[in-house]
Scaffold this active site. Structure first.
Site, short mmCIF file in Angstrom:
data_model
loop_
_atom_site.label_atom_id
_atom_site.label_comp_id
_atom_site.label_asym_id
_atom_site.label_seq_id
_atom_site.Cartn_x
_atom_site.Cartn_y
_atom_site.Cartn_z
N SER A 1 0.82 -1.21 0.00
CA SER A 1 0.00 0.00 0.00
C SER A 1 0.85 1.26 0.00
CB SER A 1 -0.91 0.02 1.22
OG SER A 1 -1.51 -1.24 1.41
N1 SAH Z 1 -0.29 -4.99 4.23
C1 SAH Z 1 0.31 -5.26 2.99
C2 SAH Z 1 -0.59 -4.93 1.82
C3 SAH Z 1 -0.92 -6.13 1.07
S1 SAH Z 1 -2.17 -6.03 -0.14
C4 SAH Z 1 1.65 -4.54 2.86
O1 SAH Z 1 1.98 -3.75 3.71
O2 SAH Z 1 2.38 -4.83 1.91
C5 SAH Z 1 -3.36 -7.17 0.49
C6 SAH Z 1 -2.90 -8.56 0.72
O3 SAH Z 1 -4.01 -9.30 1.24
C7 SAH Z 1 -2.46 -9.32 -0.51
O4 SAH Z 1 -1.14 -9.74 -0.32
C8 SAH Z 1 -3.42 -10.48 -0.61
O5 SAH Z 1 -2.81 -11.66 -1.08
C9 SAH Z 1 -3.87 -10.62 0.82
N2 SAH Z 1 -5.14 -11.33 1.04
C10 SAH Z 1 -6.27 -11.29 0.30
N3 SAH Z 1 -7.20 -12.11 0.85
C11 SAH Z 1 -6.66 -12.64 1.96
C12 SAH Z 1 -7.12 -13.55 2.96
N4 SAH Z 1 -8.35 -14.07 2.92
N5 SAH Z 1 -6.30 -13.88 3.95
C13 SAH Z 1 -5.04 -13.39 4.01
N6 SAH Z 1 -4.55 -12.53 3.09
C14 SAH Z 1 -5.35 -12.15 2.08
#
Ligand code: SAH
Length: 667
Positions: A62
């Site tokens: 993000s």
């Molecule tokens: N917090 C992260 C942002 C990641 S984007 C950072 O700082 O980089 C959102 C993430 O959520 C993605 O990597 C995606 O794979 C994950 N995601 C989506 N659905 C999910 C679920 N049900 N359980 C765990 N992770 C999930």
């Protein structure tokens, strides 16, 4: 480095403070976390730019501002227990870890979870735990949480997550019925369990996919609970590097790739699967998975275990839906009960029971015991059988086996007593019994061949066990050999009984299955089942060993002592186990017979220590009691590694004796 620090300070001022984030804890954290460590190498130069960046698996890290804004929304004061769903690169988890006490972060993509874990580890964070799995169900084992951050867009508020909030706890989550746009929502749990909802901002996140999120491919985690990812070194050198290169890796026993192993096993008639302990769940589960495939795909119909014949017969009765009940109603109710009487074996027995249900009786796969510790039960079983088919011989049997009865409570004491002249040696009696039974073989077998096999095995067991306990006092070599000879004879008897083309899987400890000629056992004059099979079946026998580095194991401290769940110490520096551990893989299968793996096999051929944990485990004296020298590639045709393992789950052994019931283990 200094460059990055300057960029970071500038980012905090221009992108974050200027936009209204004012919580000093958050600003401070944003100024400390090295964001460049959480973006792909090629994008490091852009680590502090004002936008989201792509990471693996089509996901994004993000925009810094949005991370700061969400974390501020959680209202952390310091020291809290926090859950993040969607760990992605691990960046937001690092920000949380700067402020909170402990952070649990779940990521559905295994590759991202591993990378995030490694990046956090390398950046020095010790209070973040990364799990691989579906985060929409939260993490019940660690609940309640003071704060929950959801970093992906949910279609509606995930109920499981709400329920895992502590009183006064806050959750910040993007919610929206459209995958392309969400409302950032804060949910606060009141002291009466009520929830308050506030809308904070319009945002746009990648979708939250899972049980309580959007529908989508569940990637490689299916419905399993989240699994802790441990940081592993990425670049292993030397032997660990070679192991890594030739390994067929896996994260979890369930997902171990077995196709290539099935090819390598080819047309082998005897597949021996060894384990490095008698109390490790992963070994039992892995062995079950391999065995199922051998039964389903290669027509194996014999599962022969390092277990006593009459106890195994009880399982066999169940799995083959047989009518004639065996003499033992309680399978494996004596020490060491957990080795066979556990949930893992039960699951396999249930599977085999179902598999056999739709098959003709002669083609069903059976379960047999190769070991010889059931002296008295086997004597009783022989007598019971003769009662039915030959009452006169039964009377003689009772008399002959009576010679052993003073020693029922402690058969080893018989061996001791038999050395002195003042006690009668029972050798002649038990041998005569076996001879008589075999003389009537044709007649008995005519009425029921299976029952005759059972009785003959029991009589042979009594004869060998009598000798076993007697010669035990002359030294361990002779009795060890007698025991493994007995196992081999039993295996052959069962295979011969099934006729040409019979195929058997053997389940026993590595020390019985790895070829003894490749270990220090042979220097002591000991042979074992693996060696006897290699000599007897040549390339038609195939030996698979299994090992582990650390974790827990079910074992006793003394013979006849209670089962304990003990911690397995990390493997010795001079051991094979250490080399496999250093490969950095959580699980792997390493072929050792084929030519392709020449370099690794050559390197592994230099003898090293190998650990063996039996029903007794004494970590205090581990080196002396549990390590022996071996040459792995000669010992096994392939080796399965599970770095961290857990104890088997024993089943209670409390059911009253003599109560027939369908299932051999009771409840
Ligand atoms: N917090 C992260 C942002 C990641 S984007 C950072 O700082 O980089 C959102 C993430 O959520 C993605 O990597 C995606 O794979 C994950 N995601 C989506 N659905 C999910 C679920 N049900 N359980 C765990 N992770 C999930």
């Amino acid at each position: 480095m200094t460059d990055y620090e300057d960029l970071r300070t500038e980012m905090v001022e221009r992108q974050i403070r200027a936009r209204g984030v004012s919580d000093p804890l958050v600003l401070d954290a944003m100024g400390r976390v090295p964001r460049e460590r959480f973006v792909p190498d090629r994008l490091k130069g852009e680590a502090y730019s004002d936008r989201p960046l792509p990471i693996d698996a089509d996901q994004t890290i993000s925009q810094p501002y949005i991370v700061a804004y969400m974390v501020e929304g959680l209202g952390l004061k310091g020291g809290e227990k926090v859950l993040e769903i969607g760990a992605g690169s691990g960046y937001a988890a690092a920000i949380l870890a700067e402020i909170a006490g402990e952070v649990f972060a779940i990521e559905r993509h295994g590759t991202l979870a591993s990378k995030a874990s490694a990046a956090l580890h390398d950046a020095g964070y010790t209070n973040v735990h990364i799990f691989h799995g579906d985060g929409t169900r939260g993490w019940q084992d660690e609940a309640p949480f003071d704060a929950i951050l959801v970093s992906a867009g949910a279609p509606r508020l995930p109920e499981a997550l709400k329920s895992q909030l502590a009183t006064g706890g806050r959750m910040v989550v993007p919610v929206g019925a459209d995958q392309r746009a969400q409302e950032l929502v804060r949910v606060t749990r009141g002291d009466k369990g009520q929830f308050e909802r506030e809308d904070l901002a319009d945002v746009r996140f990648v979708p939250l996919i899972g049980d309580q999120g959007w529908e989508g491919e569940l990637a490689d985690m299916q419905t399993a609970p989240p699994r802790l990812i441990q940081h592993r070194p990425r670049q292993a050198e030397g032997l660990p590097g070679m192991i890594r290169e030739h390994a067929e890796p896996f994260e979890d026993v369930k997902s171990a790739p077995l196709d290539m192993m099935m090819d390598r096993i080819g047309d082998a008639r005897v597949v021996l699967i060894g384990e490095a302990s008698h109390g490790t769940s992963e070994f039992y589960r892995m062995r079950s998975l391999i065995t199922k495939r051998l039964i389903e795909e290669k027509g194996f119909t014999i599962v022969a275990a390092e277990a006593d014949w009459p106890d195994a017969a009880r399982i066999d009765h169940y799995v083959r839906h047989r009518e004639t009940p065996p003499s033992e109603w309680e399978a494996f109710a004596r020490f060491p009960t957990w080795t066979w009487r556990n949930k893992e074996v039960r699951a396999f027995a249930d599977w085999l029971h179902d598999w056999n249900a739709s098959r003709a009786p002669q083609t069903r796969a059976g379960f047999y015991g190769l070991d010889l510790y059931s002296l008295f039960n086997s004597a009783q079983a022989t007598i019971d059988y003769l009662e039915d088919v030959d009452p006169e011989l039964a009377r003689i049997a009772r008399h002959r086996y009576g010679c052993l009865s003073p020693w029922e409570a402690d058969p080893a004491a018989y061996g001791h007593a038999a050395l002195s002249d003042s006690f009668r040696n029972c050798e002649e009696d038990v041998t005569a019994m076996l001879v008589d039974l075999m003389q009537n073989r044709q007649e008995y077998a005519l009425s029921d061949g299976e029952r005759f096999l059972d009785a003959a095995q029991n009589a042979a067991l009594v004869a060998n066990a009598e000798k076993y306990y007697r010669i035990m006092y002359y030294g361990s070599r002779a009795s060890w050999n007698l025991r493994d000879d007995h196992m081999f004879q039993t295996l052959q008897n069962v295979m011969n009984f099934q006729g040409d083309g019979a195929r058997a899987v053997v389940w026993a400890h590595n020390s019985h299955i790895g070829d003894a000629r490749a270990t220090e056992m042979s220097r002591r004059g000991e042979r074992n089942l693996g060696e006897l099979c290699a000599r007897g079946f040549g390339n038609e026998s195939y030996r698979i060993g299994m090992g582990t580095d650390h974790g827990t194991v079910a074992a006793a401290s003394d013979w006849n002592g209670p089962m304990e769940v003990k911690k397995v110490s990390p493997a010795h520096a001079q051991s094979y186990e250490r080399q496999f551990h250093l490969s950095g893989l959580p699980g792997l299968i390493l072929p050792l017979r084929a030519g392709r793996e020449l370099d690794v096999a050559t390197e592994l051929s230099k003898p090293r220590l190998e650990r063996a944990i039996g029903v007794i485990y004494r970590p205090e004296t581990e080196l002396a009691s549990h390590y022996f020298e071996a040459e792995l590639p000669r010992q096994f045709n392939e080796y399965i590694w599970v770095d961290e393992t857990t104890a088997v789950s024993p089943l209670g052994a409390g059911r009253a004796k003599g109560l027939p019931e369908t299932y051999p283990f009771g409840t």
